[in-house]
Design a protein around this motif. Sequence first.
Motif, PDB file in Angstrom:
ATOM      1  N   ASP A 100       0.821  -1.212   0.000  1.00  0.00           N
ATOM      2  CA  ASP A 100       0.000   0.000   0.000  1.00  0.00           C
ATOM      3  C   ASP A 100       0.856   1.263   0.000  1.00  0.00           C
ATOM      4  O   ASP A 100       0.514   2.258  -0.651  1.00  0.00           O
ATOM      5  CB  ASP A 100      -0.937   0.000   1.211  1.00  0.00           C
ATOM      6  N   TYR A 101       1.957   1.250   0.747  1.00  0.00           N
ATOM      7  CA  TYR A 101       2.842   2.419   0.783  1.00  0.00           C
ATOM      8  C   TYR A 101       3.409   2.684  -0.613  1.00  0.00           C
ATOM      9  O   TYR A 101       3.407   3.822  -1.095  1.00  0.00           O
ATOM     10  CB  TYR A 101       3.976   2.202   1.785  1.00  0.00           C
ATOM     11  N   TYR A 102       3.862   1.624  -1.247  1.00  0.00           N
ATOM     12  CA  TYR A 102       4.427   1.730  -2.596  1.00  0.00           C
ATOM     13  C   TYR A 102       3.366   2.206  -3.588  1.00  0.00           C
ATOM     14  O   TYR A 102       3.604   3.115  -4.391  1.00  0.00           O
ATOM     15  CB  TYR A 102       4.988   0.377  -3.017  1.00  0.00           C
ATOM     16  N   ALA A 103       2.176   1.622  -3.519  1.00  0.00           N
ATOM     17  CA  ALA A 103       1.102   1.987  -4.450  1.00  0.00           C
ATOM     18  C   ALA A 103       0.683   3.438  -4.274  1.00  0.00           C
ATOM     19  O   ALA A 103       0.414   4.143  -5.262  1.00  0.00           O
ATOM     20  CB  ALA A 103      -0.093   1.059  -4.248  1.00  0.00           C
ATOM     21  N   ALA A 104       0.620   3.904  -3.033  1.00  0.00           N
ATOM     22  CA  ALA A 104       0.246   5.293  -2.785  1.00  0.00           C
ATOM     23  C   ALA A 104       1.268   6.249  -3.394  1.00  0.00           C
ATOM     24  O   ALA A 104       0.917   7.285  -3.978  1.00  0.00           O
ATOM     25  CB  ALA A 104       0.111   5.534  -1.283  1.00  0.00           C
ATOM     26  N   PHE A 105       2.547   5.916  -3.245  1.00  0.00           N
ATOM     27  CA  PHE A 105       3.602   6.756  -3.819  1.00  0.00           C
ATOM     28  C   PHE A 105       3.501   6.774  -5.340  1.00  0.00           C
ATOM     29  O   PHE A 105       3.778   7.795  -5.975  1.00  0.00           O
ATOM     30  CB  PHE A 105       4.966   6.225  -3.389  1.00  0.00           C
ATOM     31  N   MET A 106       3.099   5.660  -5.942  1.00  0.00           N
ATOM     32  CA  MET A 106       3.038   5.535  -7.398  1.00  0.00           C
ATOM     33  C   MET A 106       1.760   6.107  -8.001  1.00  0.00           C
ATOM     34  O   MET A 106       1.639   6.204  -9.227  1.00  0.00           O
ATOM     35  CB  MET A 106       3.176   4.066  -7.789  1.00  0.00           C
ATOM     36  N   ASP A 107       0.785   6.496  -7.179  1.00  0.00           N
ATOM     37  CA  ASP A 107      -0.504   6.994  -7.673  1.00  0.00           C
ATOM     38  C   ASP A 107      -0.371   8.445  -8.115  1.00  0.00           C
ATOM     39  O   ASP A 107      -0.843   9.379  -7.454  1.00  0.00           O
ATOM     40  CB  ASP A 107      -1.562   6.845  -6.578  1.00  0.00           C
ATOM     41  N   GLU A 108       0.236   8.655  -9.264  1.00  0.00           N
ATOM     42  CA  GLU A 108       0.486  10.009  -9.741  1.00  0.00           C
ATOM     43  C   GLU A 108      -0.799  10.778 -10.020  1.00  0.00           C
ATOM     44  O   GLU A 108      -0.887  11.981  -9.735  1.00  0.00           O
ATOM     45  CB  GLU A 108       1.359   9.963 -10.990  1.00  0.00           C
ATOM     46  N   LEU A 434       1.837   1.212  12.837  1.00  0.00           N
ATOM     47  CA  LEU A 434       1.940   2.182  11.747  1.00  0.00           C
ATOM     48  C   LEU A 434       0.757   2.021  10.795  1.00  0.00           C
ATOM     49  O   LEU A 434       0.563   0.960  10.197  1.00  0.00           O
ATOM     50  CB  LEU A 434       3.256   1.989  10.988  1.00  0.00           C
ATOM     51  N   LYS A 435      -0.011   3.071  10.629  1.00  0.00           N
ATOM     52  CA  LYS A 435      -1.134   3.062   9.693  1.00  0.00           C
ATOM     53  C   LYS A 435      -0.645   3.459   8.308  1.00  0.00           C
ATOM     54  O   LYS A 435       0.038   4.464   8.142  1.00  0.00           O
ATOM     55  CB  LYS A 435      -2.224   4.030  10.151  1.00  0.00           C
ATOM     56  N   VAL A 436      -1.008   2.676   7.302  1.00  0.00           N
ATOM     57  CA  VAL A 436      -0.679   2.970   5.911  1.00  0.00           C
ATOM     58  C   VAL A 436      -1.972   2.994   5.108  1.00  0.00           C
ATOM     59  O   VAL A 436      -2.775   2.068   5.183  1.00  0.00           O
ATOM     60  CB  VAL A 436       0.299   1.929   5.326  1.00  0.00           C
ATOM     61  N   ASP A 437      -2.167   4.074   4.351  1.00  0.00           N
ATOM     62  CA  ASP A 437      -3.384   4.278   3.561  1.00  0.00           C
ATOM     63  C   ASP A 437      -2.998   4.344   2.094  1.00  0.00           C
ATOM     64  O   ASP A 437      -2.204   5.207   1.694  1.00  0.00           O
ATOM     65  CB  ASP A 437      -4.069   5.572   4.001  1.00  0.00           C
ATOM     66  N   ARG A 438      -3.562   3.475   1.298  1.00  0.00           N
ATOM     67  CA  ARG A 438      -3.221   3.377  -0.119  1.00  0.00           C
ATOM     68  C   ARG A 438      -3.554   4.658  -0.894  1.00  0.00           C
ATOM     69  O   ARG A 438      -3.075   4.847  -2.012  1.00  0.00           O
ATOM     70  CB  ARG A 438      -3.971   2.185  -0.723  1.00  0.00           C
ATOM     71  N   THR A 439      -4.368   5.552  -0.308  1.00  0.00           N
ATOM     72  CA  THR A 439      -4.773   6.780  -0.995  1.00  0.00           C
ATOM     73  C   THR A 439      -4.175   8.030  -0.359  1.00  0.00           C
ATOM     74  O   THR A 439      -4.593   9.142  -0.679  1.00  0.00           O
ATOM     75  CB  THR A 439      -6.311   6.913  -0.985  1.00  0.00           C
TER      76      THR A 439
END
Length: 680
Positions: A100-108, A434-439
């Motif tokens: 999710d952390y990676y996907a959030a960073f990649m969500d341009e 640690l809370k991680v939010d995909r958005t």
Amino acid sequence: MKKLRLIFGTAMATVWLCGGALAQDHTVDLKGIDSSVKAGDDFYKYANGAWIAATEIPADKSSYGPGAVLVEKTNDEVKALIQNAAAAASASEGQRKVGDYYAAFMDEDGIEARGLAPLKGDLDAINAIHDAASLSAYLGSQLRADVDALNATDMYTDHVLGMWVQQGFEDPDHNMPYLMQGGLGMPDRDYYLEDSAEMTGLRKQYQAHIVSTLTRAGITDAETKAAQIMALETAIARTHTTRVDSIDVHKANNPWKSSDFATKAPGMDWVAYFKAAGLEGQKDFIIWQPSAVTGVAALVKSQPLSVWKDYLTFRTIEHYTSVLPKDYYTDYFAFFGTAMTGTPKPRDRWKRAISATNAALGEVVGQMYVERYFPPEAKAKINAMVDQELAAYHTRIENITWMSPKTRQKALAKLATLKVGVGYPDKWTDYSALKVDRTDPVGNMKRAEMFNYQLNLAKLGKAPDRGTWVMTPQTVNAVNLPMMNALNFPAAILQAPYFDPQADAAYNFGAIGATIGHEISHSFDDQGAMFDAQGRLANWWTPEDLAHFQSAGAALATQYDAYCPFEGVCLNGKQVLSENIADVAGLSAAHDAYLLSLGGKPDVVKDGMTGEQRFFLAFAQSWRAKDREAALKQQILTDGHAPDEYRGDTVRNLDAWYAAFDVKPGDKMYLPPEKRVQVW
């Protein structure tokens, strides 16, 4: 995070990652050798000249050499692990957070759509600052555990102060907070204060970058505000301690009580600062650079609140640039990438996403990495090499003629208690809180930094854990932790081209063996020698022994003062002394361990080269590199490590190198025996 560079030592600075093939058929790179160069005239060019001539620095890098290829390989492997874990139904909670952390960073697209909205709470909090107390409270709320004085992270933070949690200088049984200087956008005080055409030009470009960032954020009167921000950063820079003074641990040993701050550093509301930082109950601190703490406190009082608020607005936007709309990063890279280091192209976004994910959830990624890529047999072979090098150090210490029995006993005790970590830590960090939010990439970054800060706050007052790692297993690097008398050798560096389980002893001891020896040596170099076996800042030398040690160090500093890659731009031998001592001692110990591994038998000749020649070539080729001019100049100014070419020149101090390549008086690299520096 920070610039990528191989450290191989205590991180008083950074060391750039290199790249390029080194091992071919489990031996030295024969095609990289330039036989037209005489080994005794320029051994680095002899070992690497053909490779240098044939190699171009990729557009997204400021430097290139053996580590960069390894970093690229590791990034590809980690990317696949992250993507597979995110998609797998059986993924653990930690693996899902990584995905999710990676996907959030990649969500341009999502990042572009949100604009600066994720920073609204931060910017509103800055706008609400109305007096020195609320300014102090805001600054305290931004304190993070984002500096490290002696190990593998940066000494500088973009917040006005940074905190490092480590055992006390004089109380090795309890962790304490160390406060360190920060608050600058550019890498070092000299960029603000040095009066040269080059630095003046960079200052103008940096101020233009501030204008551009503020304008893009819709902030009015950007030019005036940028000038005031630049003036404030320059005033902060004037309070900073120099790099050379910052690496002197005795100058850093400044214990303050919480009650001391109001009188020693007036101007800041320290009660408000520490309460906002979660440190209201902390009584004892160590101030690494008192002038910076005193200076920033005075600036809180003397500088207009409006300037502080503009400065903090800019610093906040700059801090989160990597997860803001792409135009912010494009502008950021134009200055910090191209203008500062000469790099024409930024790294691909997925590579930056890997770095960000590693910074936030590094040990979850590390667990995945070692399970897939670090077999037990590799760890066993490295452990065996470590044991051989420790034995070599033991023999060297026992046989040093200038050392008194008292100092020798202390040195051997320190060697006996050295804790060596190979591959990965014994205990993994628990990221369940640690809370991680995909958005929410901005929120993820904030929460990850706060999670790390809270982990460090929880250590205060407790006994230090010598099993703690400061590097993740997927990091291509290695480090000595002098106050814990421990070493970390991450799994990612324990592979070709630095280590090859199929290679012979000459190759492995020349490449990774010299790194192992380098790290061990840091326990006894000009800094490590200041800490005893328990990590206490204590002089365990007799005055005569210390004088001899310091004399040898001074000679090595003088040797490196003479290296000038550009006209008028020379190395500061004192600034790079710790790493150079470790290079000399590490290579010497690795050579001893190599001979020990042969069991008294001569090594075989391969490709027309003796084992001794292969050993030294493997070492020199492990330091092969190409640097952009701007990046090399920045390294010389800010780094505690010499440029790679001059680290390869360490061979000049070993008698065995002279015999291996028949180096004689008249050769350009020849040093008379009395000029060859041997510390350990």
